[in-house]
Design a protein around this motif. Structure first.
Motif, PDB file in Angstrom:
ATOM      1  N   ASP A  14       0.688  -1.166  -0.061  1.00 13.72           N
ATOM      2  CA  ASP A  14       0.006   0.078  -0.123  1.00 13.72           C
ATOM      3  C   ASP A  14       0.951   1.132  -0.029  1.00 13.72           C
ATOM      4  O   ASP A  14       1.871   1.341   0.661  1.00 13.72           O
ATOM      5  N   ILE A  15       0.363   2.485  -0.629  1.00 14.76           N
ATOM      6  CA  ILE A  15       0.988   3.541  -0.565  1.00 14.76           C
ATOM      7  C   ILE A  15      -0.048   4.501  -0.126  1.00 14.76           C
ATOM      8  O   ILE A  15      -1.049   4.662  -0.956  1.00 14.76           O
ATOM      9  N   ARG A  16      -0.102   5.415   0.737  1.00 14.59           N
ATOM     10  CA  ARG A  16      -1.102   6.251   1.210  1.00 14.59           C
ATOM     11  C   ARG A  16      -0.531   7.762   1.177  1.00 14.59           C
ATOM     12  O   ARG A  16       0.657   8.005   1.931  1.00 14.59           O
ATOM     13  N   VAL A  17      -1.225   8.737   0.932  1.00 17.05           N
ATOM     14  CA  VAL A  17      -0.841  10.100   1.198  1.00 17.05           C
ATOM     15  C   VAL A  17      -1.681  10.383   2.426  1.00 17.05           C
ATOM     16  O   VAL A  17      -2.995  10.600   2.660  1.00 17.05           O
ATOM     17  N   LYS A  18      -0.773  10.693   3.367  1.00 11.14           N
ATOM     18  CA  LYS A  18      -1.217  11.075   4.675  1.00 11.14           C
ATOM     19  C   LYS A  18      -1.834  12.788   4.837  1.00 11.14           C
ATOM     20  O   LYS A  18      -2.612  13.047   5.600  1.00 11.14           O
ATOM     21  N   ALA A  19      -1.014  13.670   4.233  1.00 11.55           N
ATOM     22  CA  ALA A  19      -1.536  14.802   4.295  1.00 11.55           C
ATOM     23  C   ALA A  19      -1.109  15.580   3.039  1.00 11.55           C
ATOM     24  O   ALA A  19       0.007  15.245   2.518  1.00 11.55           O
ATOM     25  N   ILE A  20      -2.016  16.577   2.442  1.00  9.16           N
ATOM     26  CA  ILE A  20      -1.490  17.194   1.356  1.00  9.16           C
ATOM     27  C   ILE A  20      -1.596  18.801   1.690  1.00  9.16           C
ATOM     28  O   ILE A  20      -2.643  19.187   2.112  1.00  9.16           O
ATOM     29  N   GLU A  21      -0.780  19.648   1.689  1.00 11.16           N
ATOM     30  CA  GLU A  21      -0.841  21.171   2.144  1.00 11.16           C
ATOM     31  C   GLU A  21      -0.281  21.804   1.256  1.00 11.16           C
ATOM     32  O   GLU A  21       0.761  21.541   0.706  1.00 11.16           O
ATOM     33  N   PHE A  22      -0.642  23.155   1.326  1.00 12.60           N
ATOM     34  CA  PHE A  22       0.062  24.278   0.220  1.00 12.60           C
ATOM     35  C   PHE A  22       1.166  24.694   1.080  1.00 12.60           C
ATOM     36  O   PHE A  22       1.113  24.901   2.305  1.00 12.60           O
ATOM     37  N   PRO A  23       2.451  25.196   0.549  1.00  7.84           N
ATOM     38  CA  PRO A  23       3.371  25.907   0.797  1.00  7.84           C
ATOM     39  C   PRO A  23       2.920  27.193   1.544  1.00  7.84           C
ATOM     40  O   PRO A  23       1.625  27.576   1.148  1.00  7.84           O
ATOM     41  N   GLY A  24       3.637  27.634   2.648  1.00  9.41           N
ATOM     42  CA  GLY A  24       3.045  29.007   3.277  1.00  9.41           C
ATOM     43  C   GLY A  24       2.706  29.989   2.288  1.00  9.41           C
ATOM     44  O   GLY A  24       1.374  30.422   2.749  1.00  9.41           O
ATOM     45  N   GLN A  25       3.273  30.637   1.466  1.00  7.21           N
ATOM     46  CA  GLN A  25       2.785  31.742   0.818  1.00  7.21           C
ATOM     47  C   GLN A  25       1.576  31.276  -0.142  1.00  7.21           C
ATOM     48  O   GLN A  25       0.746  31.947  -0.187  1.00  7.21           O
ATOM     49  N   VAL A  26       1.770  29.983  -0.608  1.00  8.84           N
ATOM     50  CA  VAL A  26       0.751  29.705  -1.650  1.00  8.84           C
ATOM     51  C   VAL A  26      -0.646  29.500  -0.875  1.00  8.84           C
ATOM     52  O   VAL A  26      -1.768  29.638  -1.188  1.00  8.84           O
ATOM     53  N   SER A  27      -0.427  28.893   0.562  1.00 10.42           N
ATOM     54  CA  SER A  27      -1.477  28.669   1.695  1.00 10.42           C
ATOM     55  C   SER A  27      -2.356  29.898   1.692  1.00 10.42           C
ATOM     56  O   SER A  27      -3.626  30.123   1.648  1.00 10.42           O
ATOM     57  N   GLU A  28      -1.442  31.088   1.985  1.00 13.97           N
ATOM     58  CA  GLU A  28      -2.200  32.283   2.376  1.00 13.97           C
ATOM     59  C   GLU A  28      -2.827  32.824   0.976  1.00 13.97           C
ATOM     60  O   GLU A  28      -4.025  33.457   1.229  1.00 13.97           O
ATOM     61  N   ASN A  29      -2.374  32.871  -0.093  1.00 13.81           N
ATOM     62  CA  ASN A  29      -3.021  33.092  -1.483  1.00 13.81           C
ATOM     63  C   ASN A  29      -4.271  32.397  -1.496  1.00 13.81           C
ATOM     64  O   ASN A  29      -5.126  32.869  -2.042  1.00 13.81           O
ATOM     65  N   VAL A  30      -4.316  31.147  -1.503  1.00 16.46           N
ATOM     66  CA  VAL A  30      -5.574  30.095  -1.665  1.00 16.46           C
ATOM     67  C   VAL A  30      -6.446  30.611  -0.476  1.00 16.46           C
ATOM     68  O   VAL A  30      -7.797  30.740  -0.964  1.00 16.46           O
TER      69      VAL A  30
END
Length: 291
Positions: A165-181
């Motif tokens: 199995d291969i599982r993604v535990k978390a997907i997050e935006f980088p800091g600056q990208v997160s603020e823009n999103v």
């Protein structure tokens, strides 16, 4: 104890040590390989009691249970060239001990490094052909299954390792990208809220206008009905007065004159100049109304 006894005891100890060093046990959860002068002479040794040549033979054991490995957080680009920080893990196990040993030298850390390299490349490829929405929610499971099958096929052929199995535990935006999103999401929500407010105000104005129209109609109908009722009442009153007047004209004239006096002289400040011989004053001069 004599010299012969000591020699016998020493010989017995040597025999016991040789026997002990010739016997080894492979646990149920492991499999082993036998090396003789560093050369592989036996592989995939099953669990149980086995024998080896002391000093000459060396035994290596490998855990065949399912193992997990957390992958370090990596950044991947989607098809829109948007970066995402991804945390994932891999569940794997040794399927072929002989192939595993020949490919990795029996080094578990090297095996993990090889798996990590292929999973990293696979994630980069899979993210690169999908949009941000697809990798976050829409096609996340499909991405993981496709990647697992691809990496598993290669790992079995090359390393004797099965990737379960291969599982993604978390997907997050980088800091600056997160603020823009988040800023863009807030703007979109504010725009949507404003649209709802505008629709609500428009609906409220329509309801208010309809209520005002209904109020005007109701008041107009009520006024018309009141006027009709008032007219009917005045007609009935007039008929009653006429009937009363016809029954006793003198009394009716007297009653009407009293009402006129009451209305005329209701205030002390009222002044009226009138001829005393007028009909209006006849009942003040004489109760009978005679001149």
């Amino acid at each position: 104890m004599g010299p012969k006894g000591v020699v016998g005891l020493a010989g017995a100890l040597i025999v016991v040590l040789l026997v002990l060093s010739s016997v080894y046990i492979i646990p149920e959860t492991h499999r082993g390989v036998k090396l003789r002068f560093g050369e592989l002479v036996e592989t995939n040794i099953q669990a149980g009691l086995h024998f080896k040549v002391p000093v000459i033979d060396q035994i290596r054991e490998f855990d065949i249970r399912v193992l997990t490995m957390d992958l370090p957080s990596r950044q991947y680009l989607t098809v829109e060239k948007k970066p995402l920080d991804v945390d994932s893990y891999v569940a794997w196990k040794i399927l072929n001990v002989d192939q595993f040993y020949r490919a990795t030298g029996g080094d578990e850390f090297r095996a993990q490094t090889l798996i990590l390299s292929r999973v990293d490349n696979g994630l980069r490829d899979e993210f690169g052909i999908r949009t941000m929405h697809e990798v976050v929610s829409g096609q996340r499971d499909e991405l993981m299954h496709t990647l697992r099958d691809r990496v598993n096929e290669t790992s079995i052929k090359e390393f004797g390792i099965e990737v379960l199995d291969i599982r993604v535990k978390a997907i997050e935006f980088p800091g600056q990208v997160s603020e823009n999103v988040y800023r863009r999401m807030a703007t979109e929500r504010q725009k949507l809220a404003q649209e709802f407010r505008s629709r609500g105000q428009e609906l409220a104005e329509g309801i208010r206008a309809d209520a005002d129209r209904q109020q005007t109609v109701i008041l107009a109908n009520a006024f018309a009905e009141a006027e009709t009722t008032r007219g009917e009442g005045d007609g009935e009153a007039a008929a009653i007065y006429a009937q009363a007047y016809g029954a006793n004209e003198e009394f009716y004239s007297f009653y009407r004159s009293l009402q006129a006096y009451q209305n005329t002289f209701s205030s002390k400040d009222d002044i009226m100049v009138i001829d005393s011989d007028s009909d209006f004053m006849k009942f003040l001069k004489s109760p009978a109304g005679a001149n």
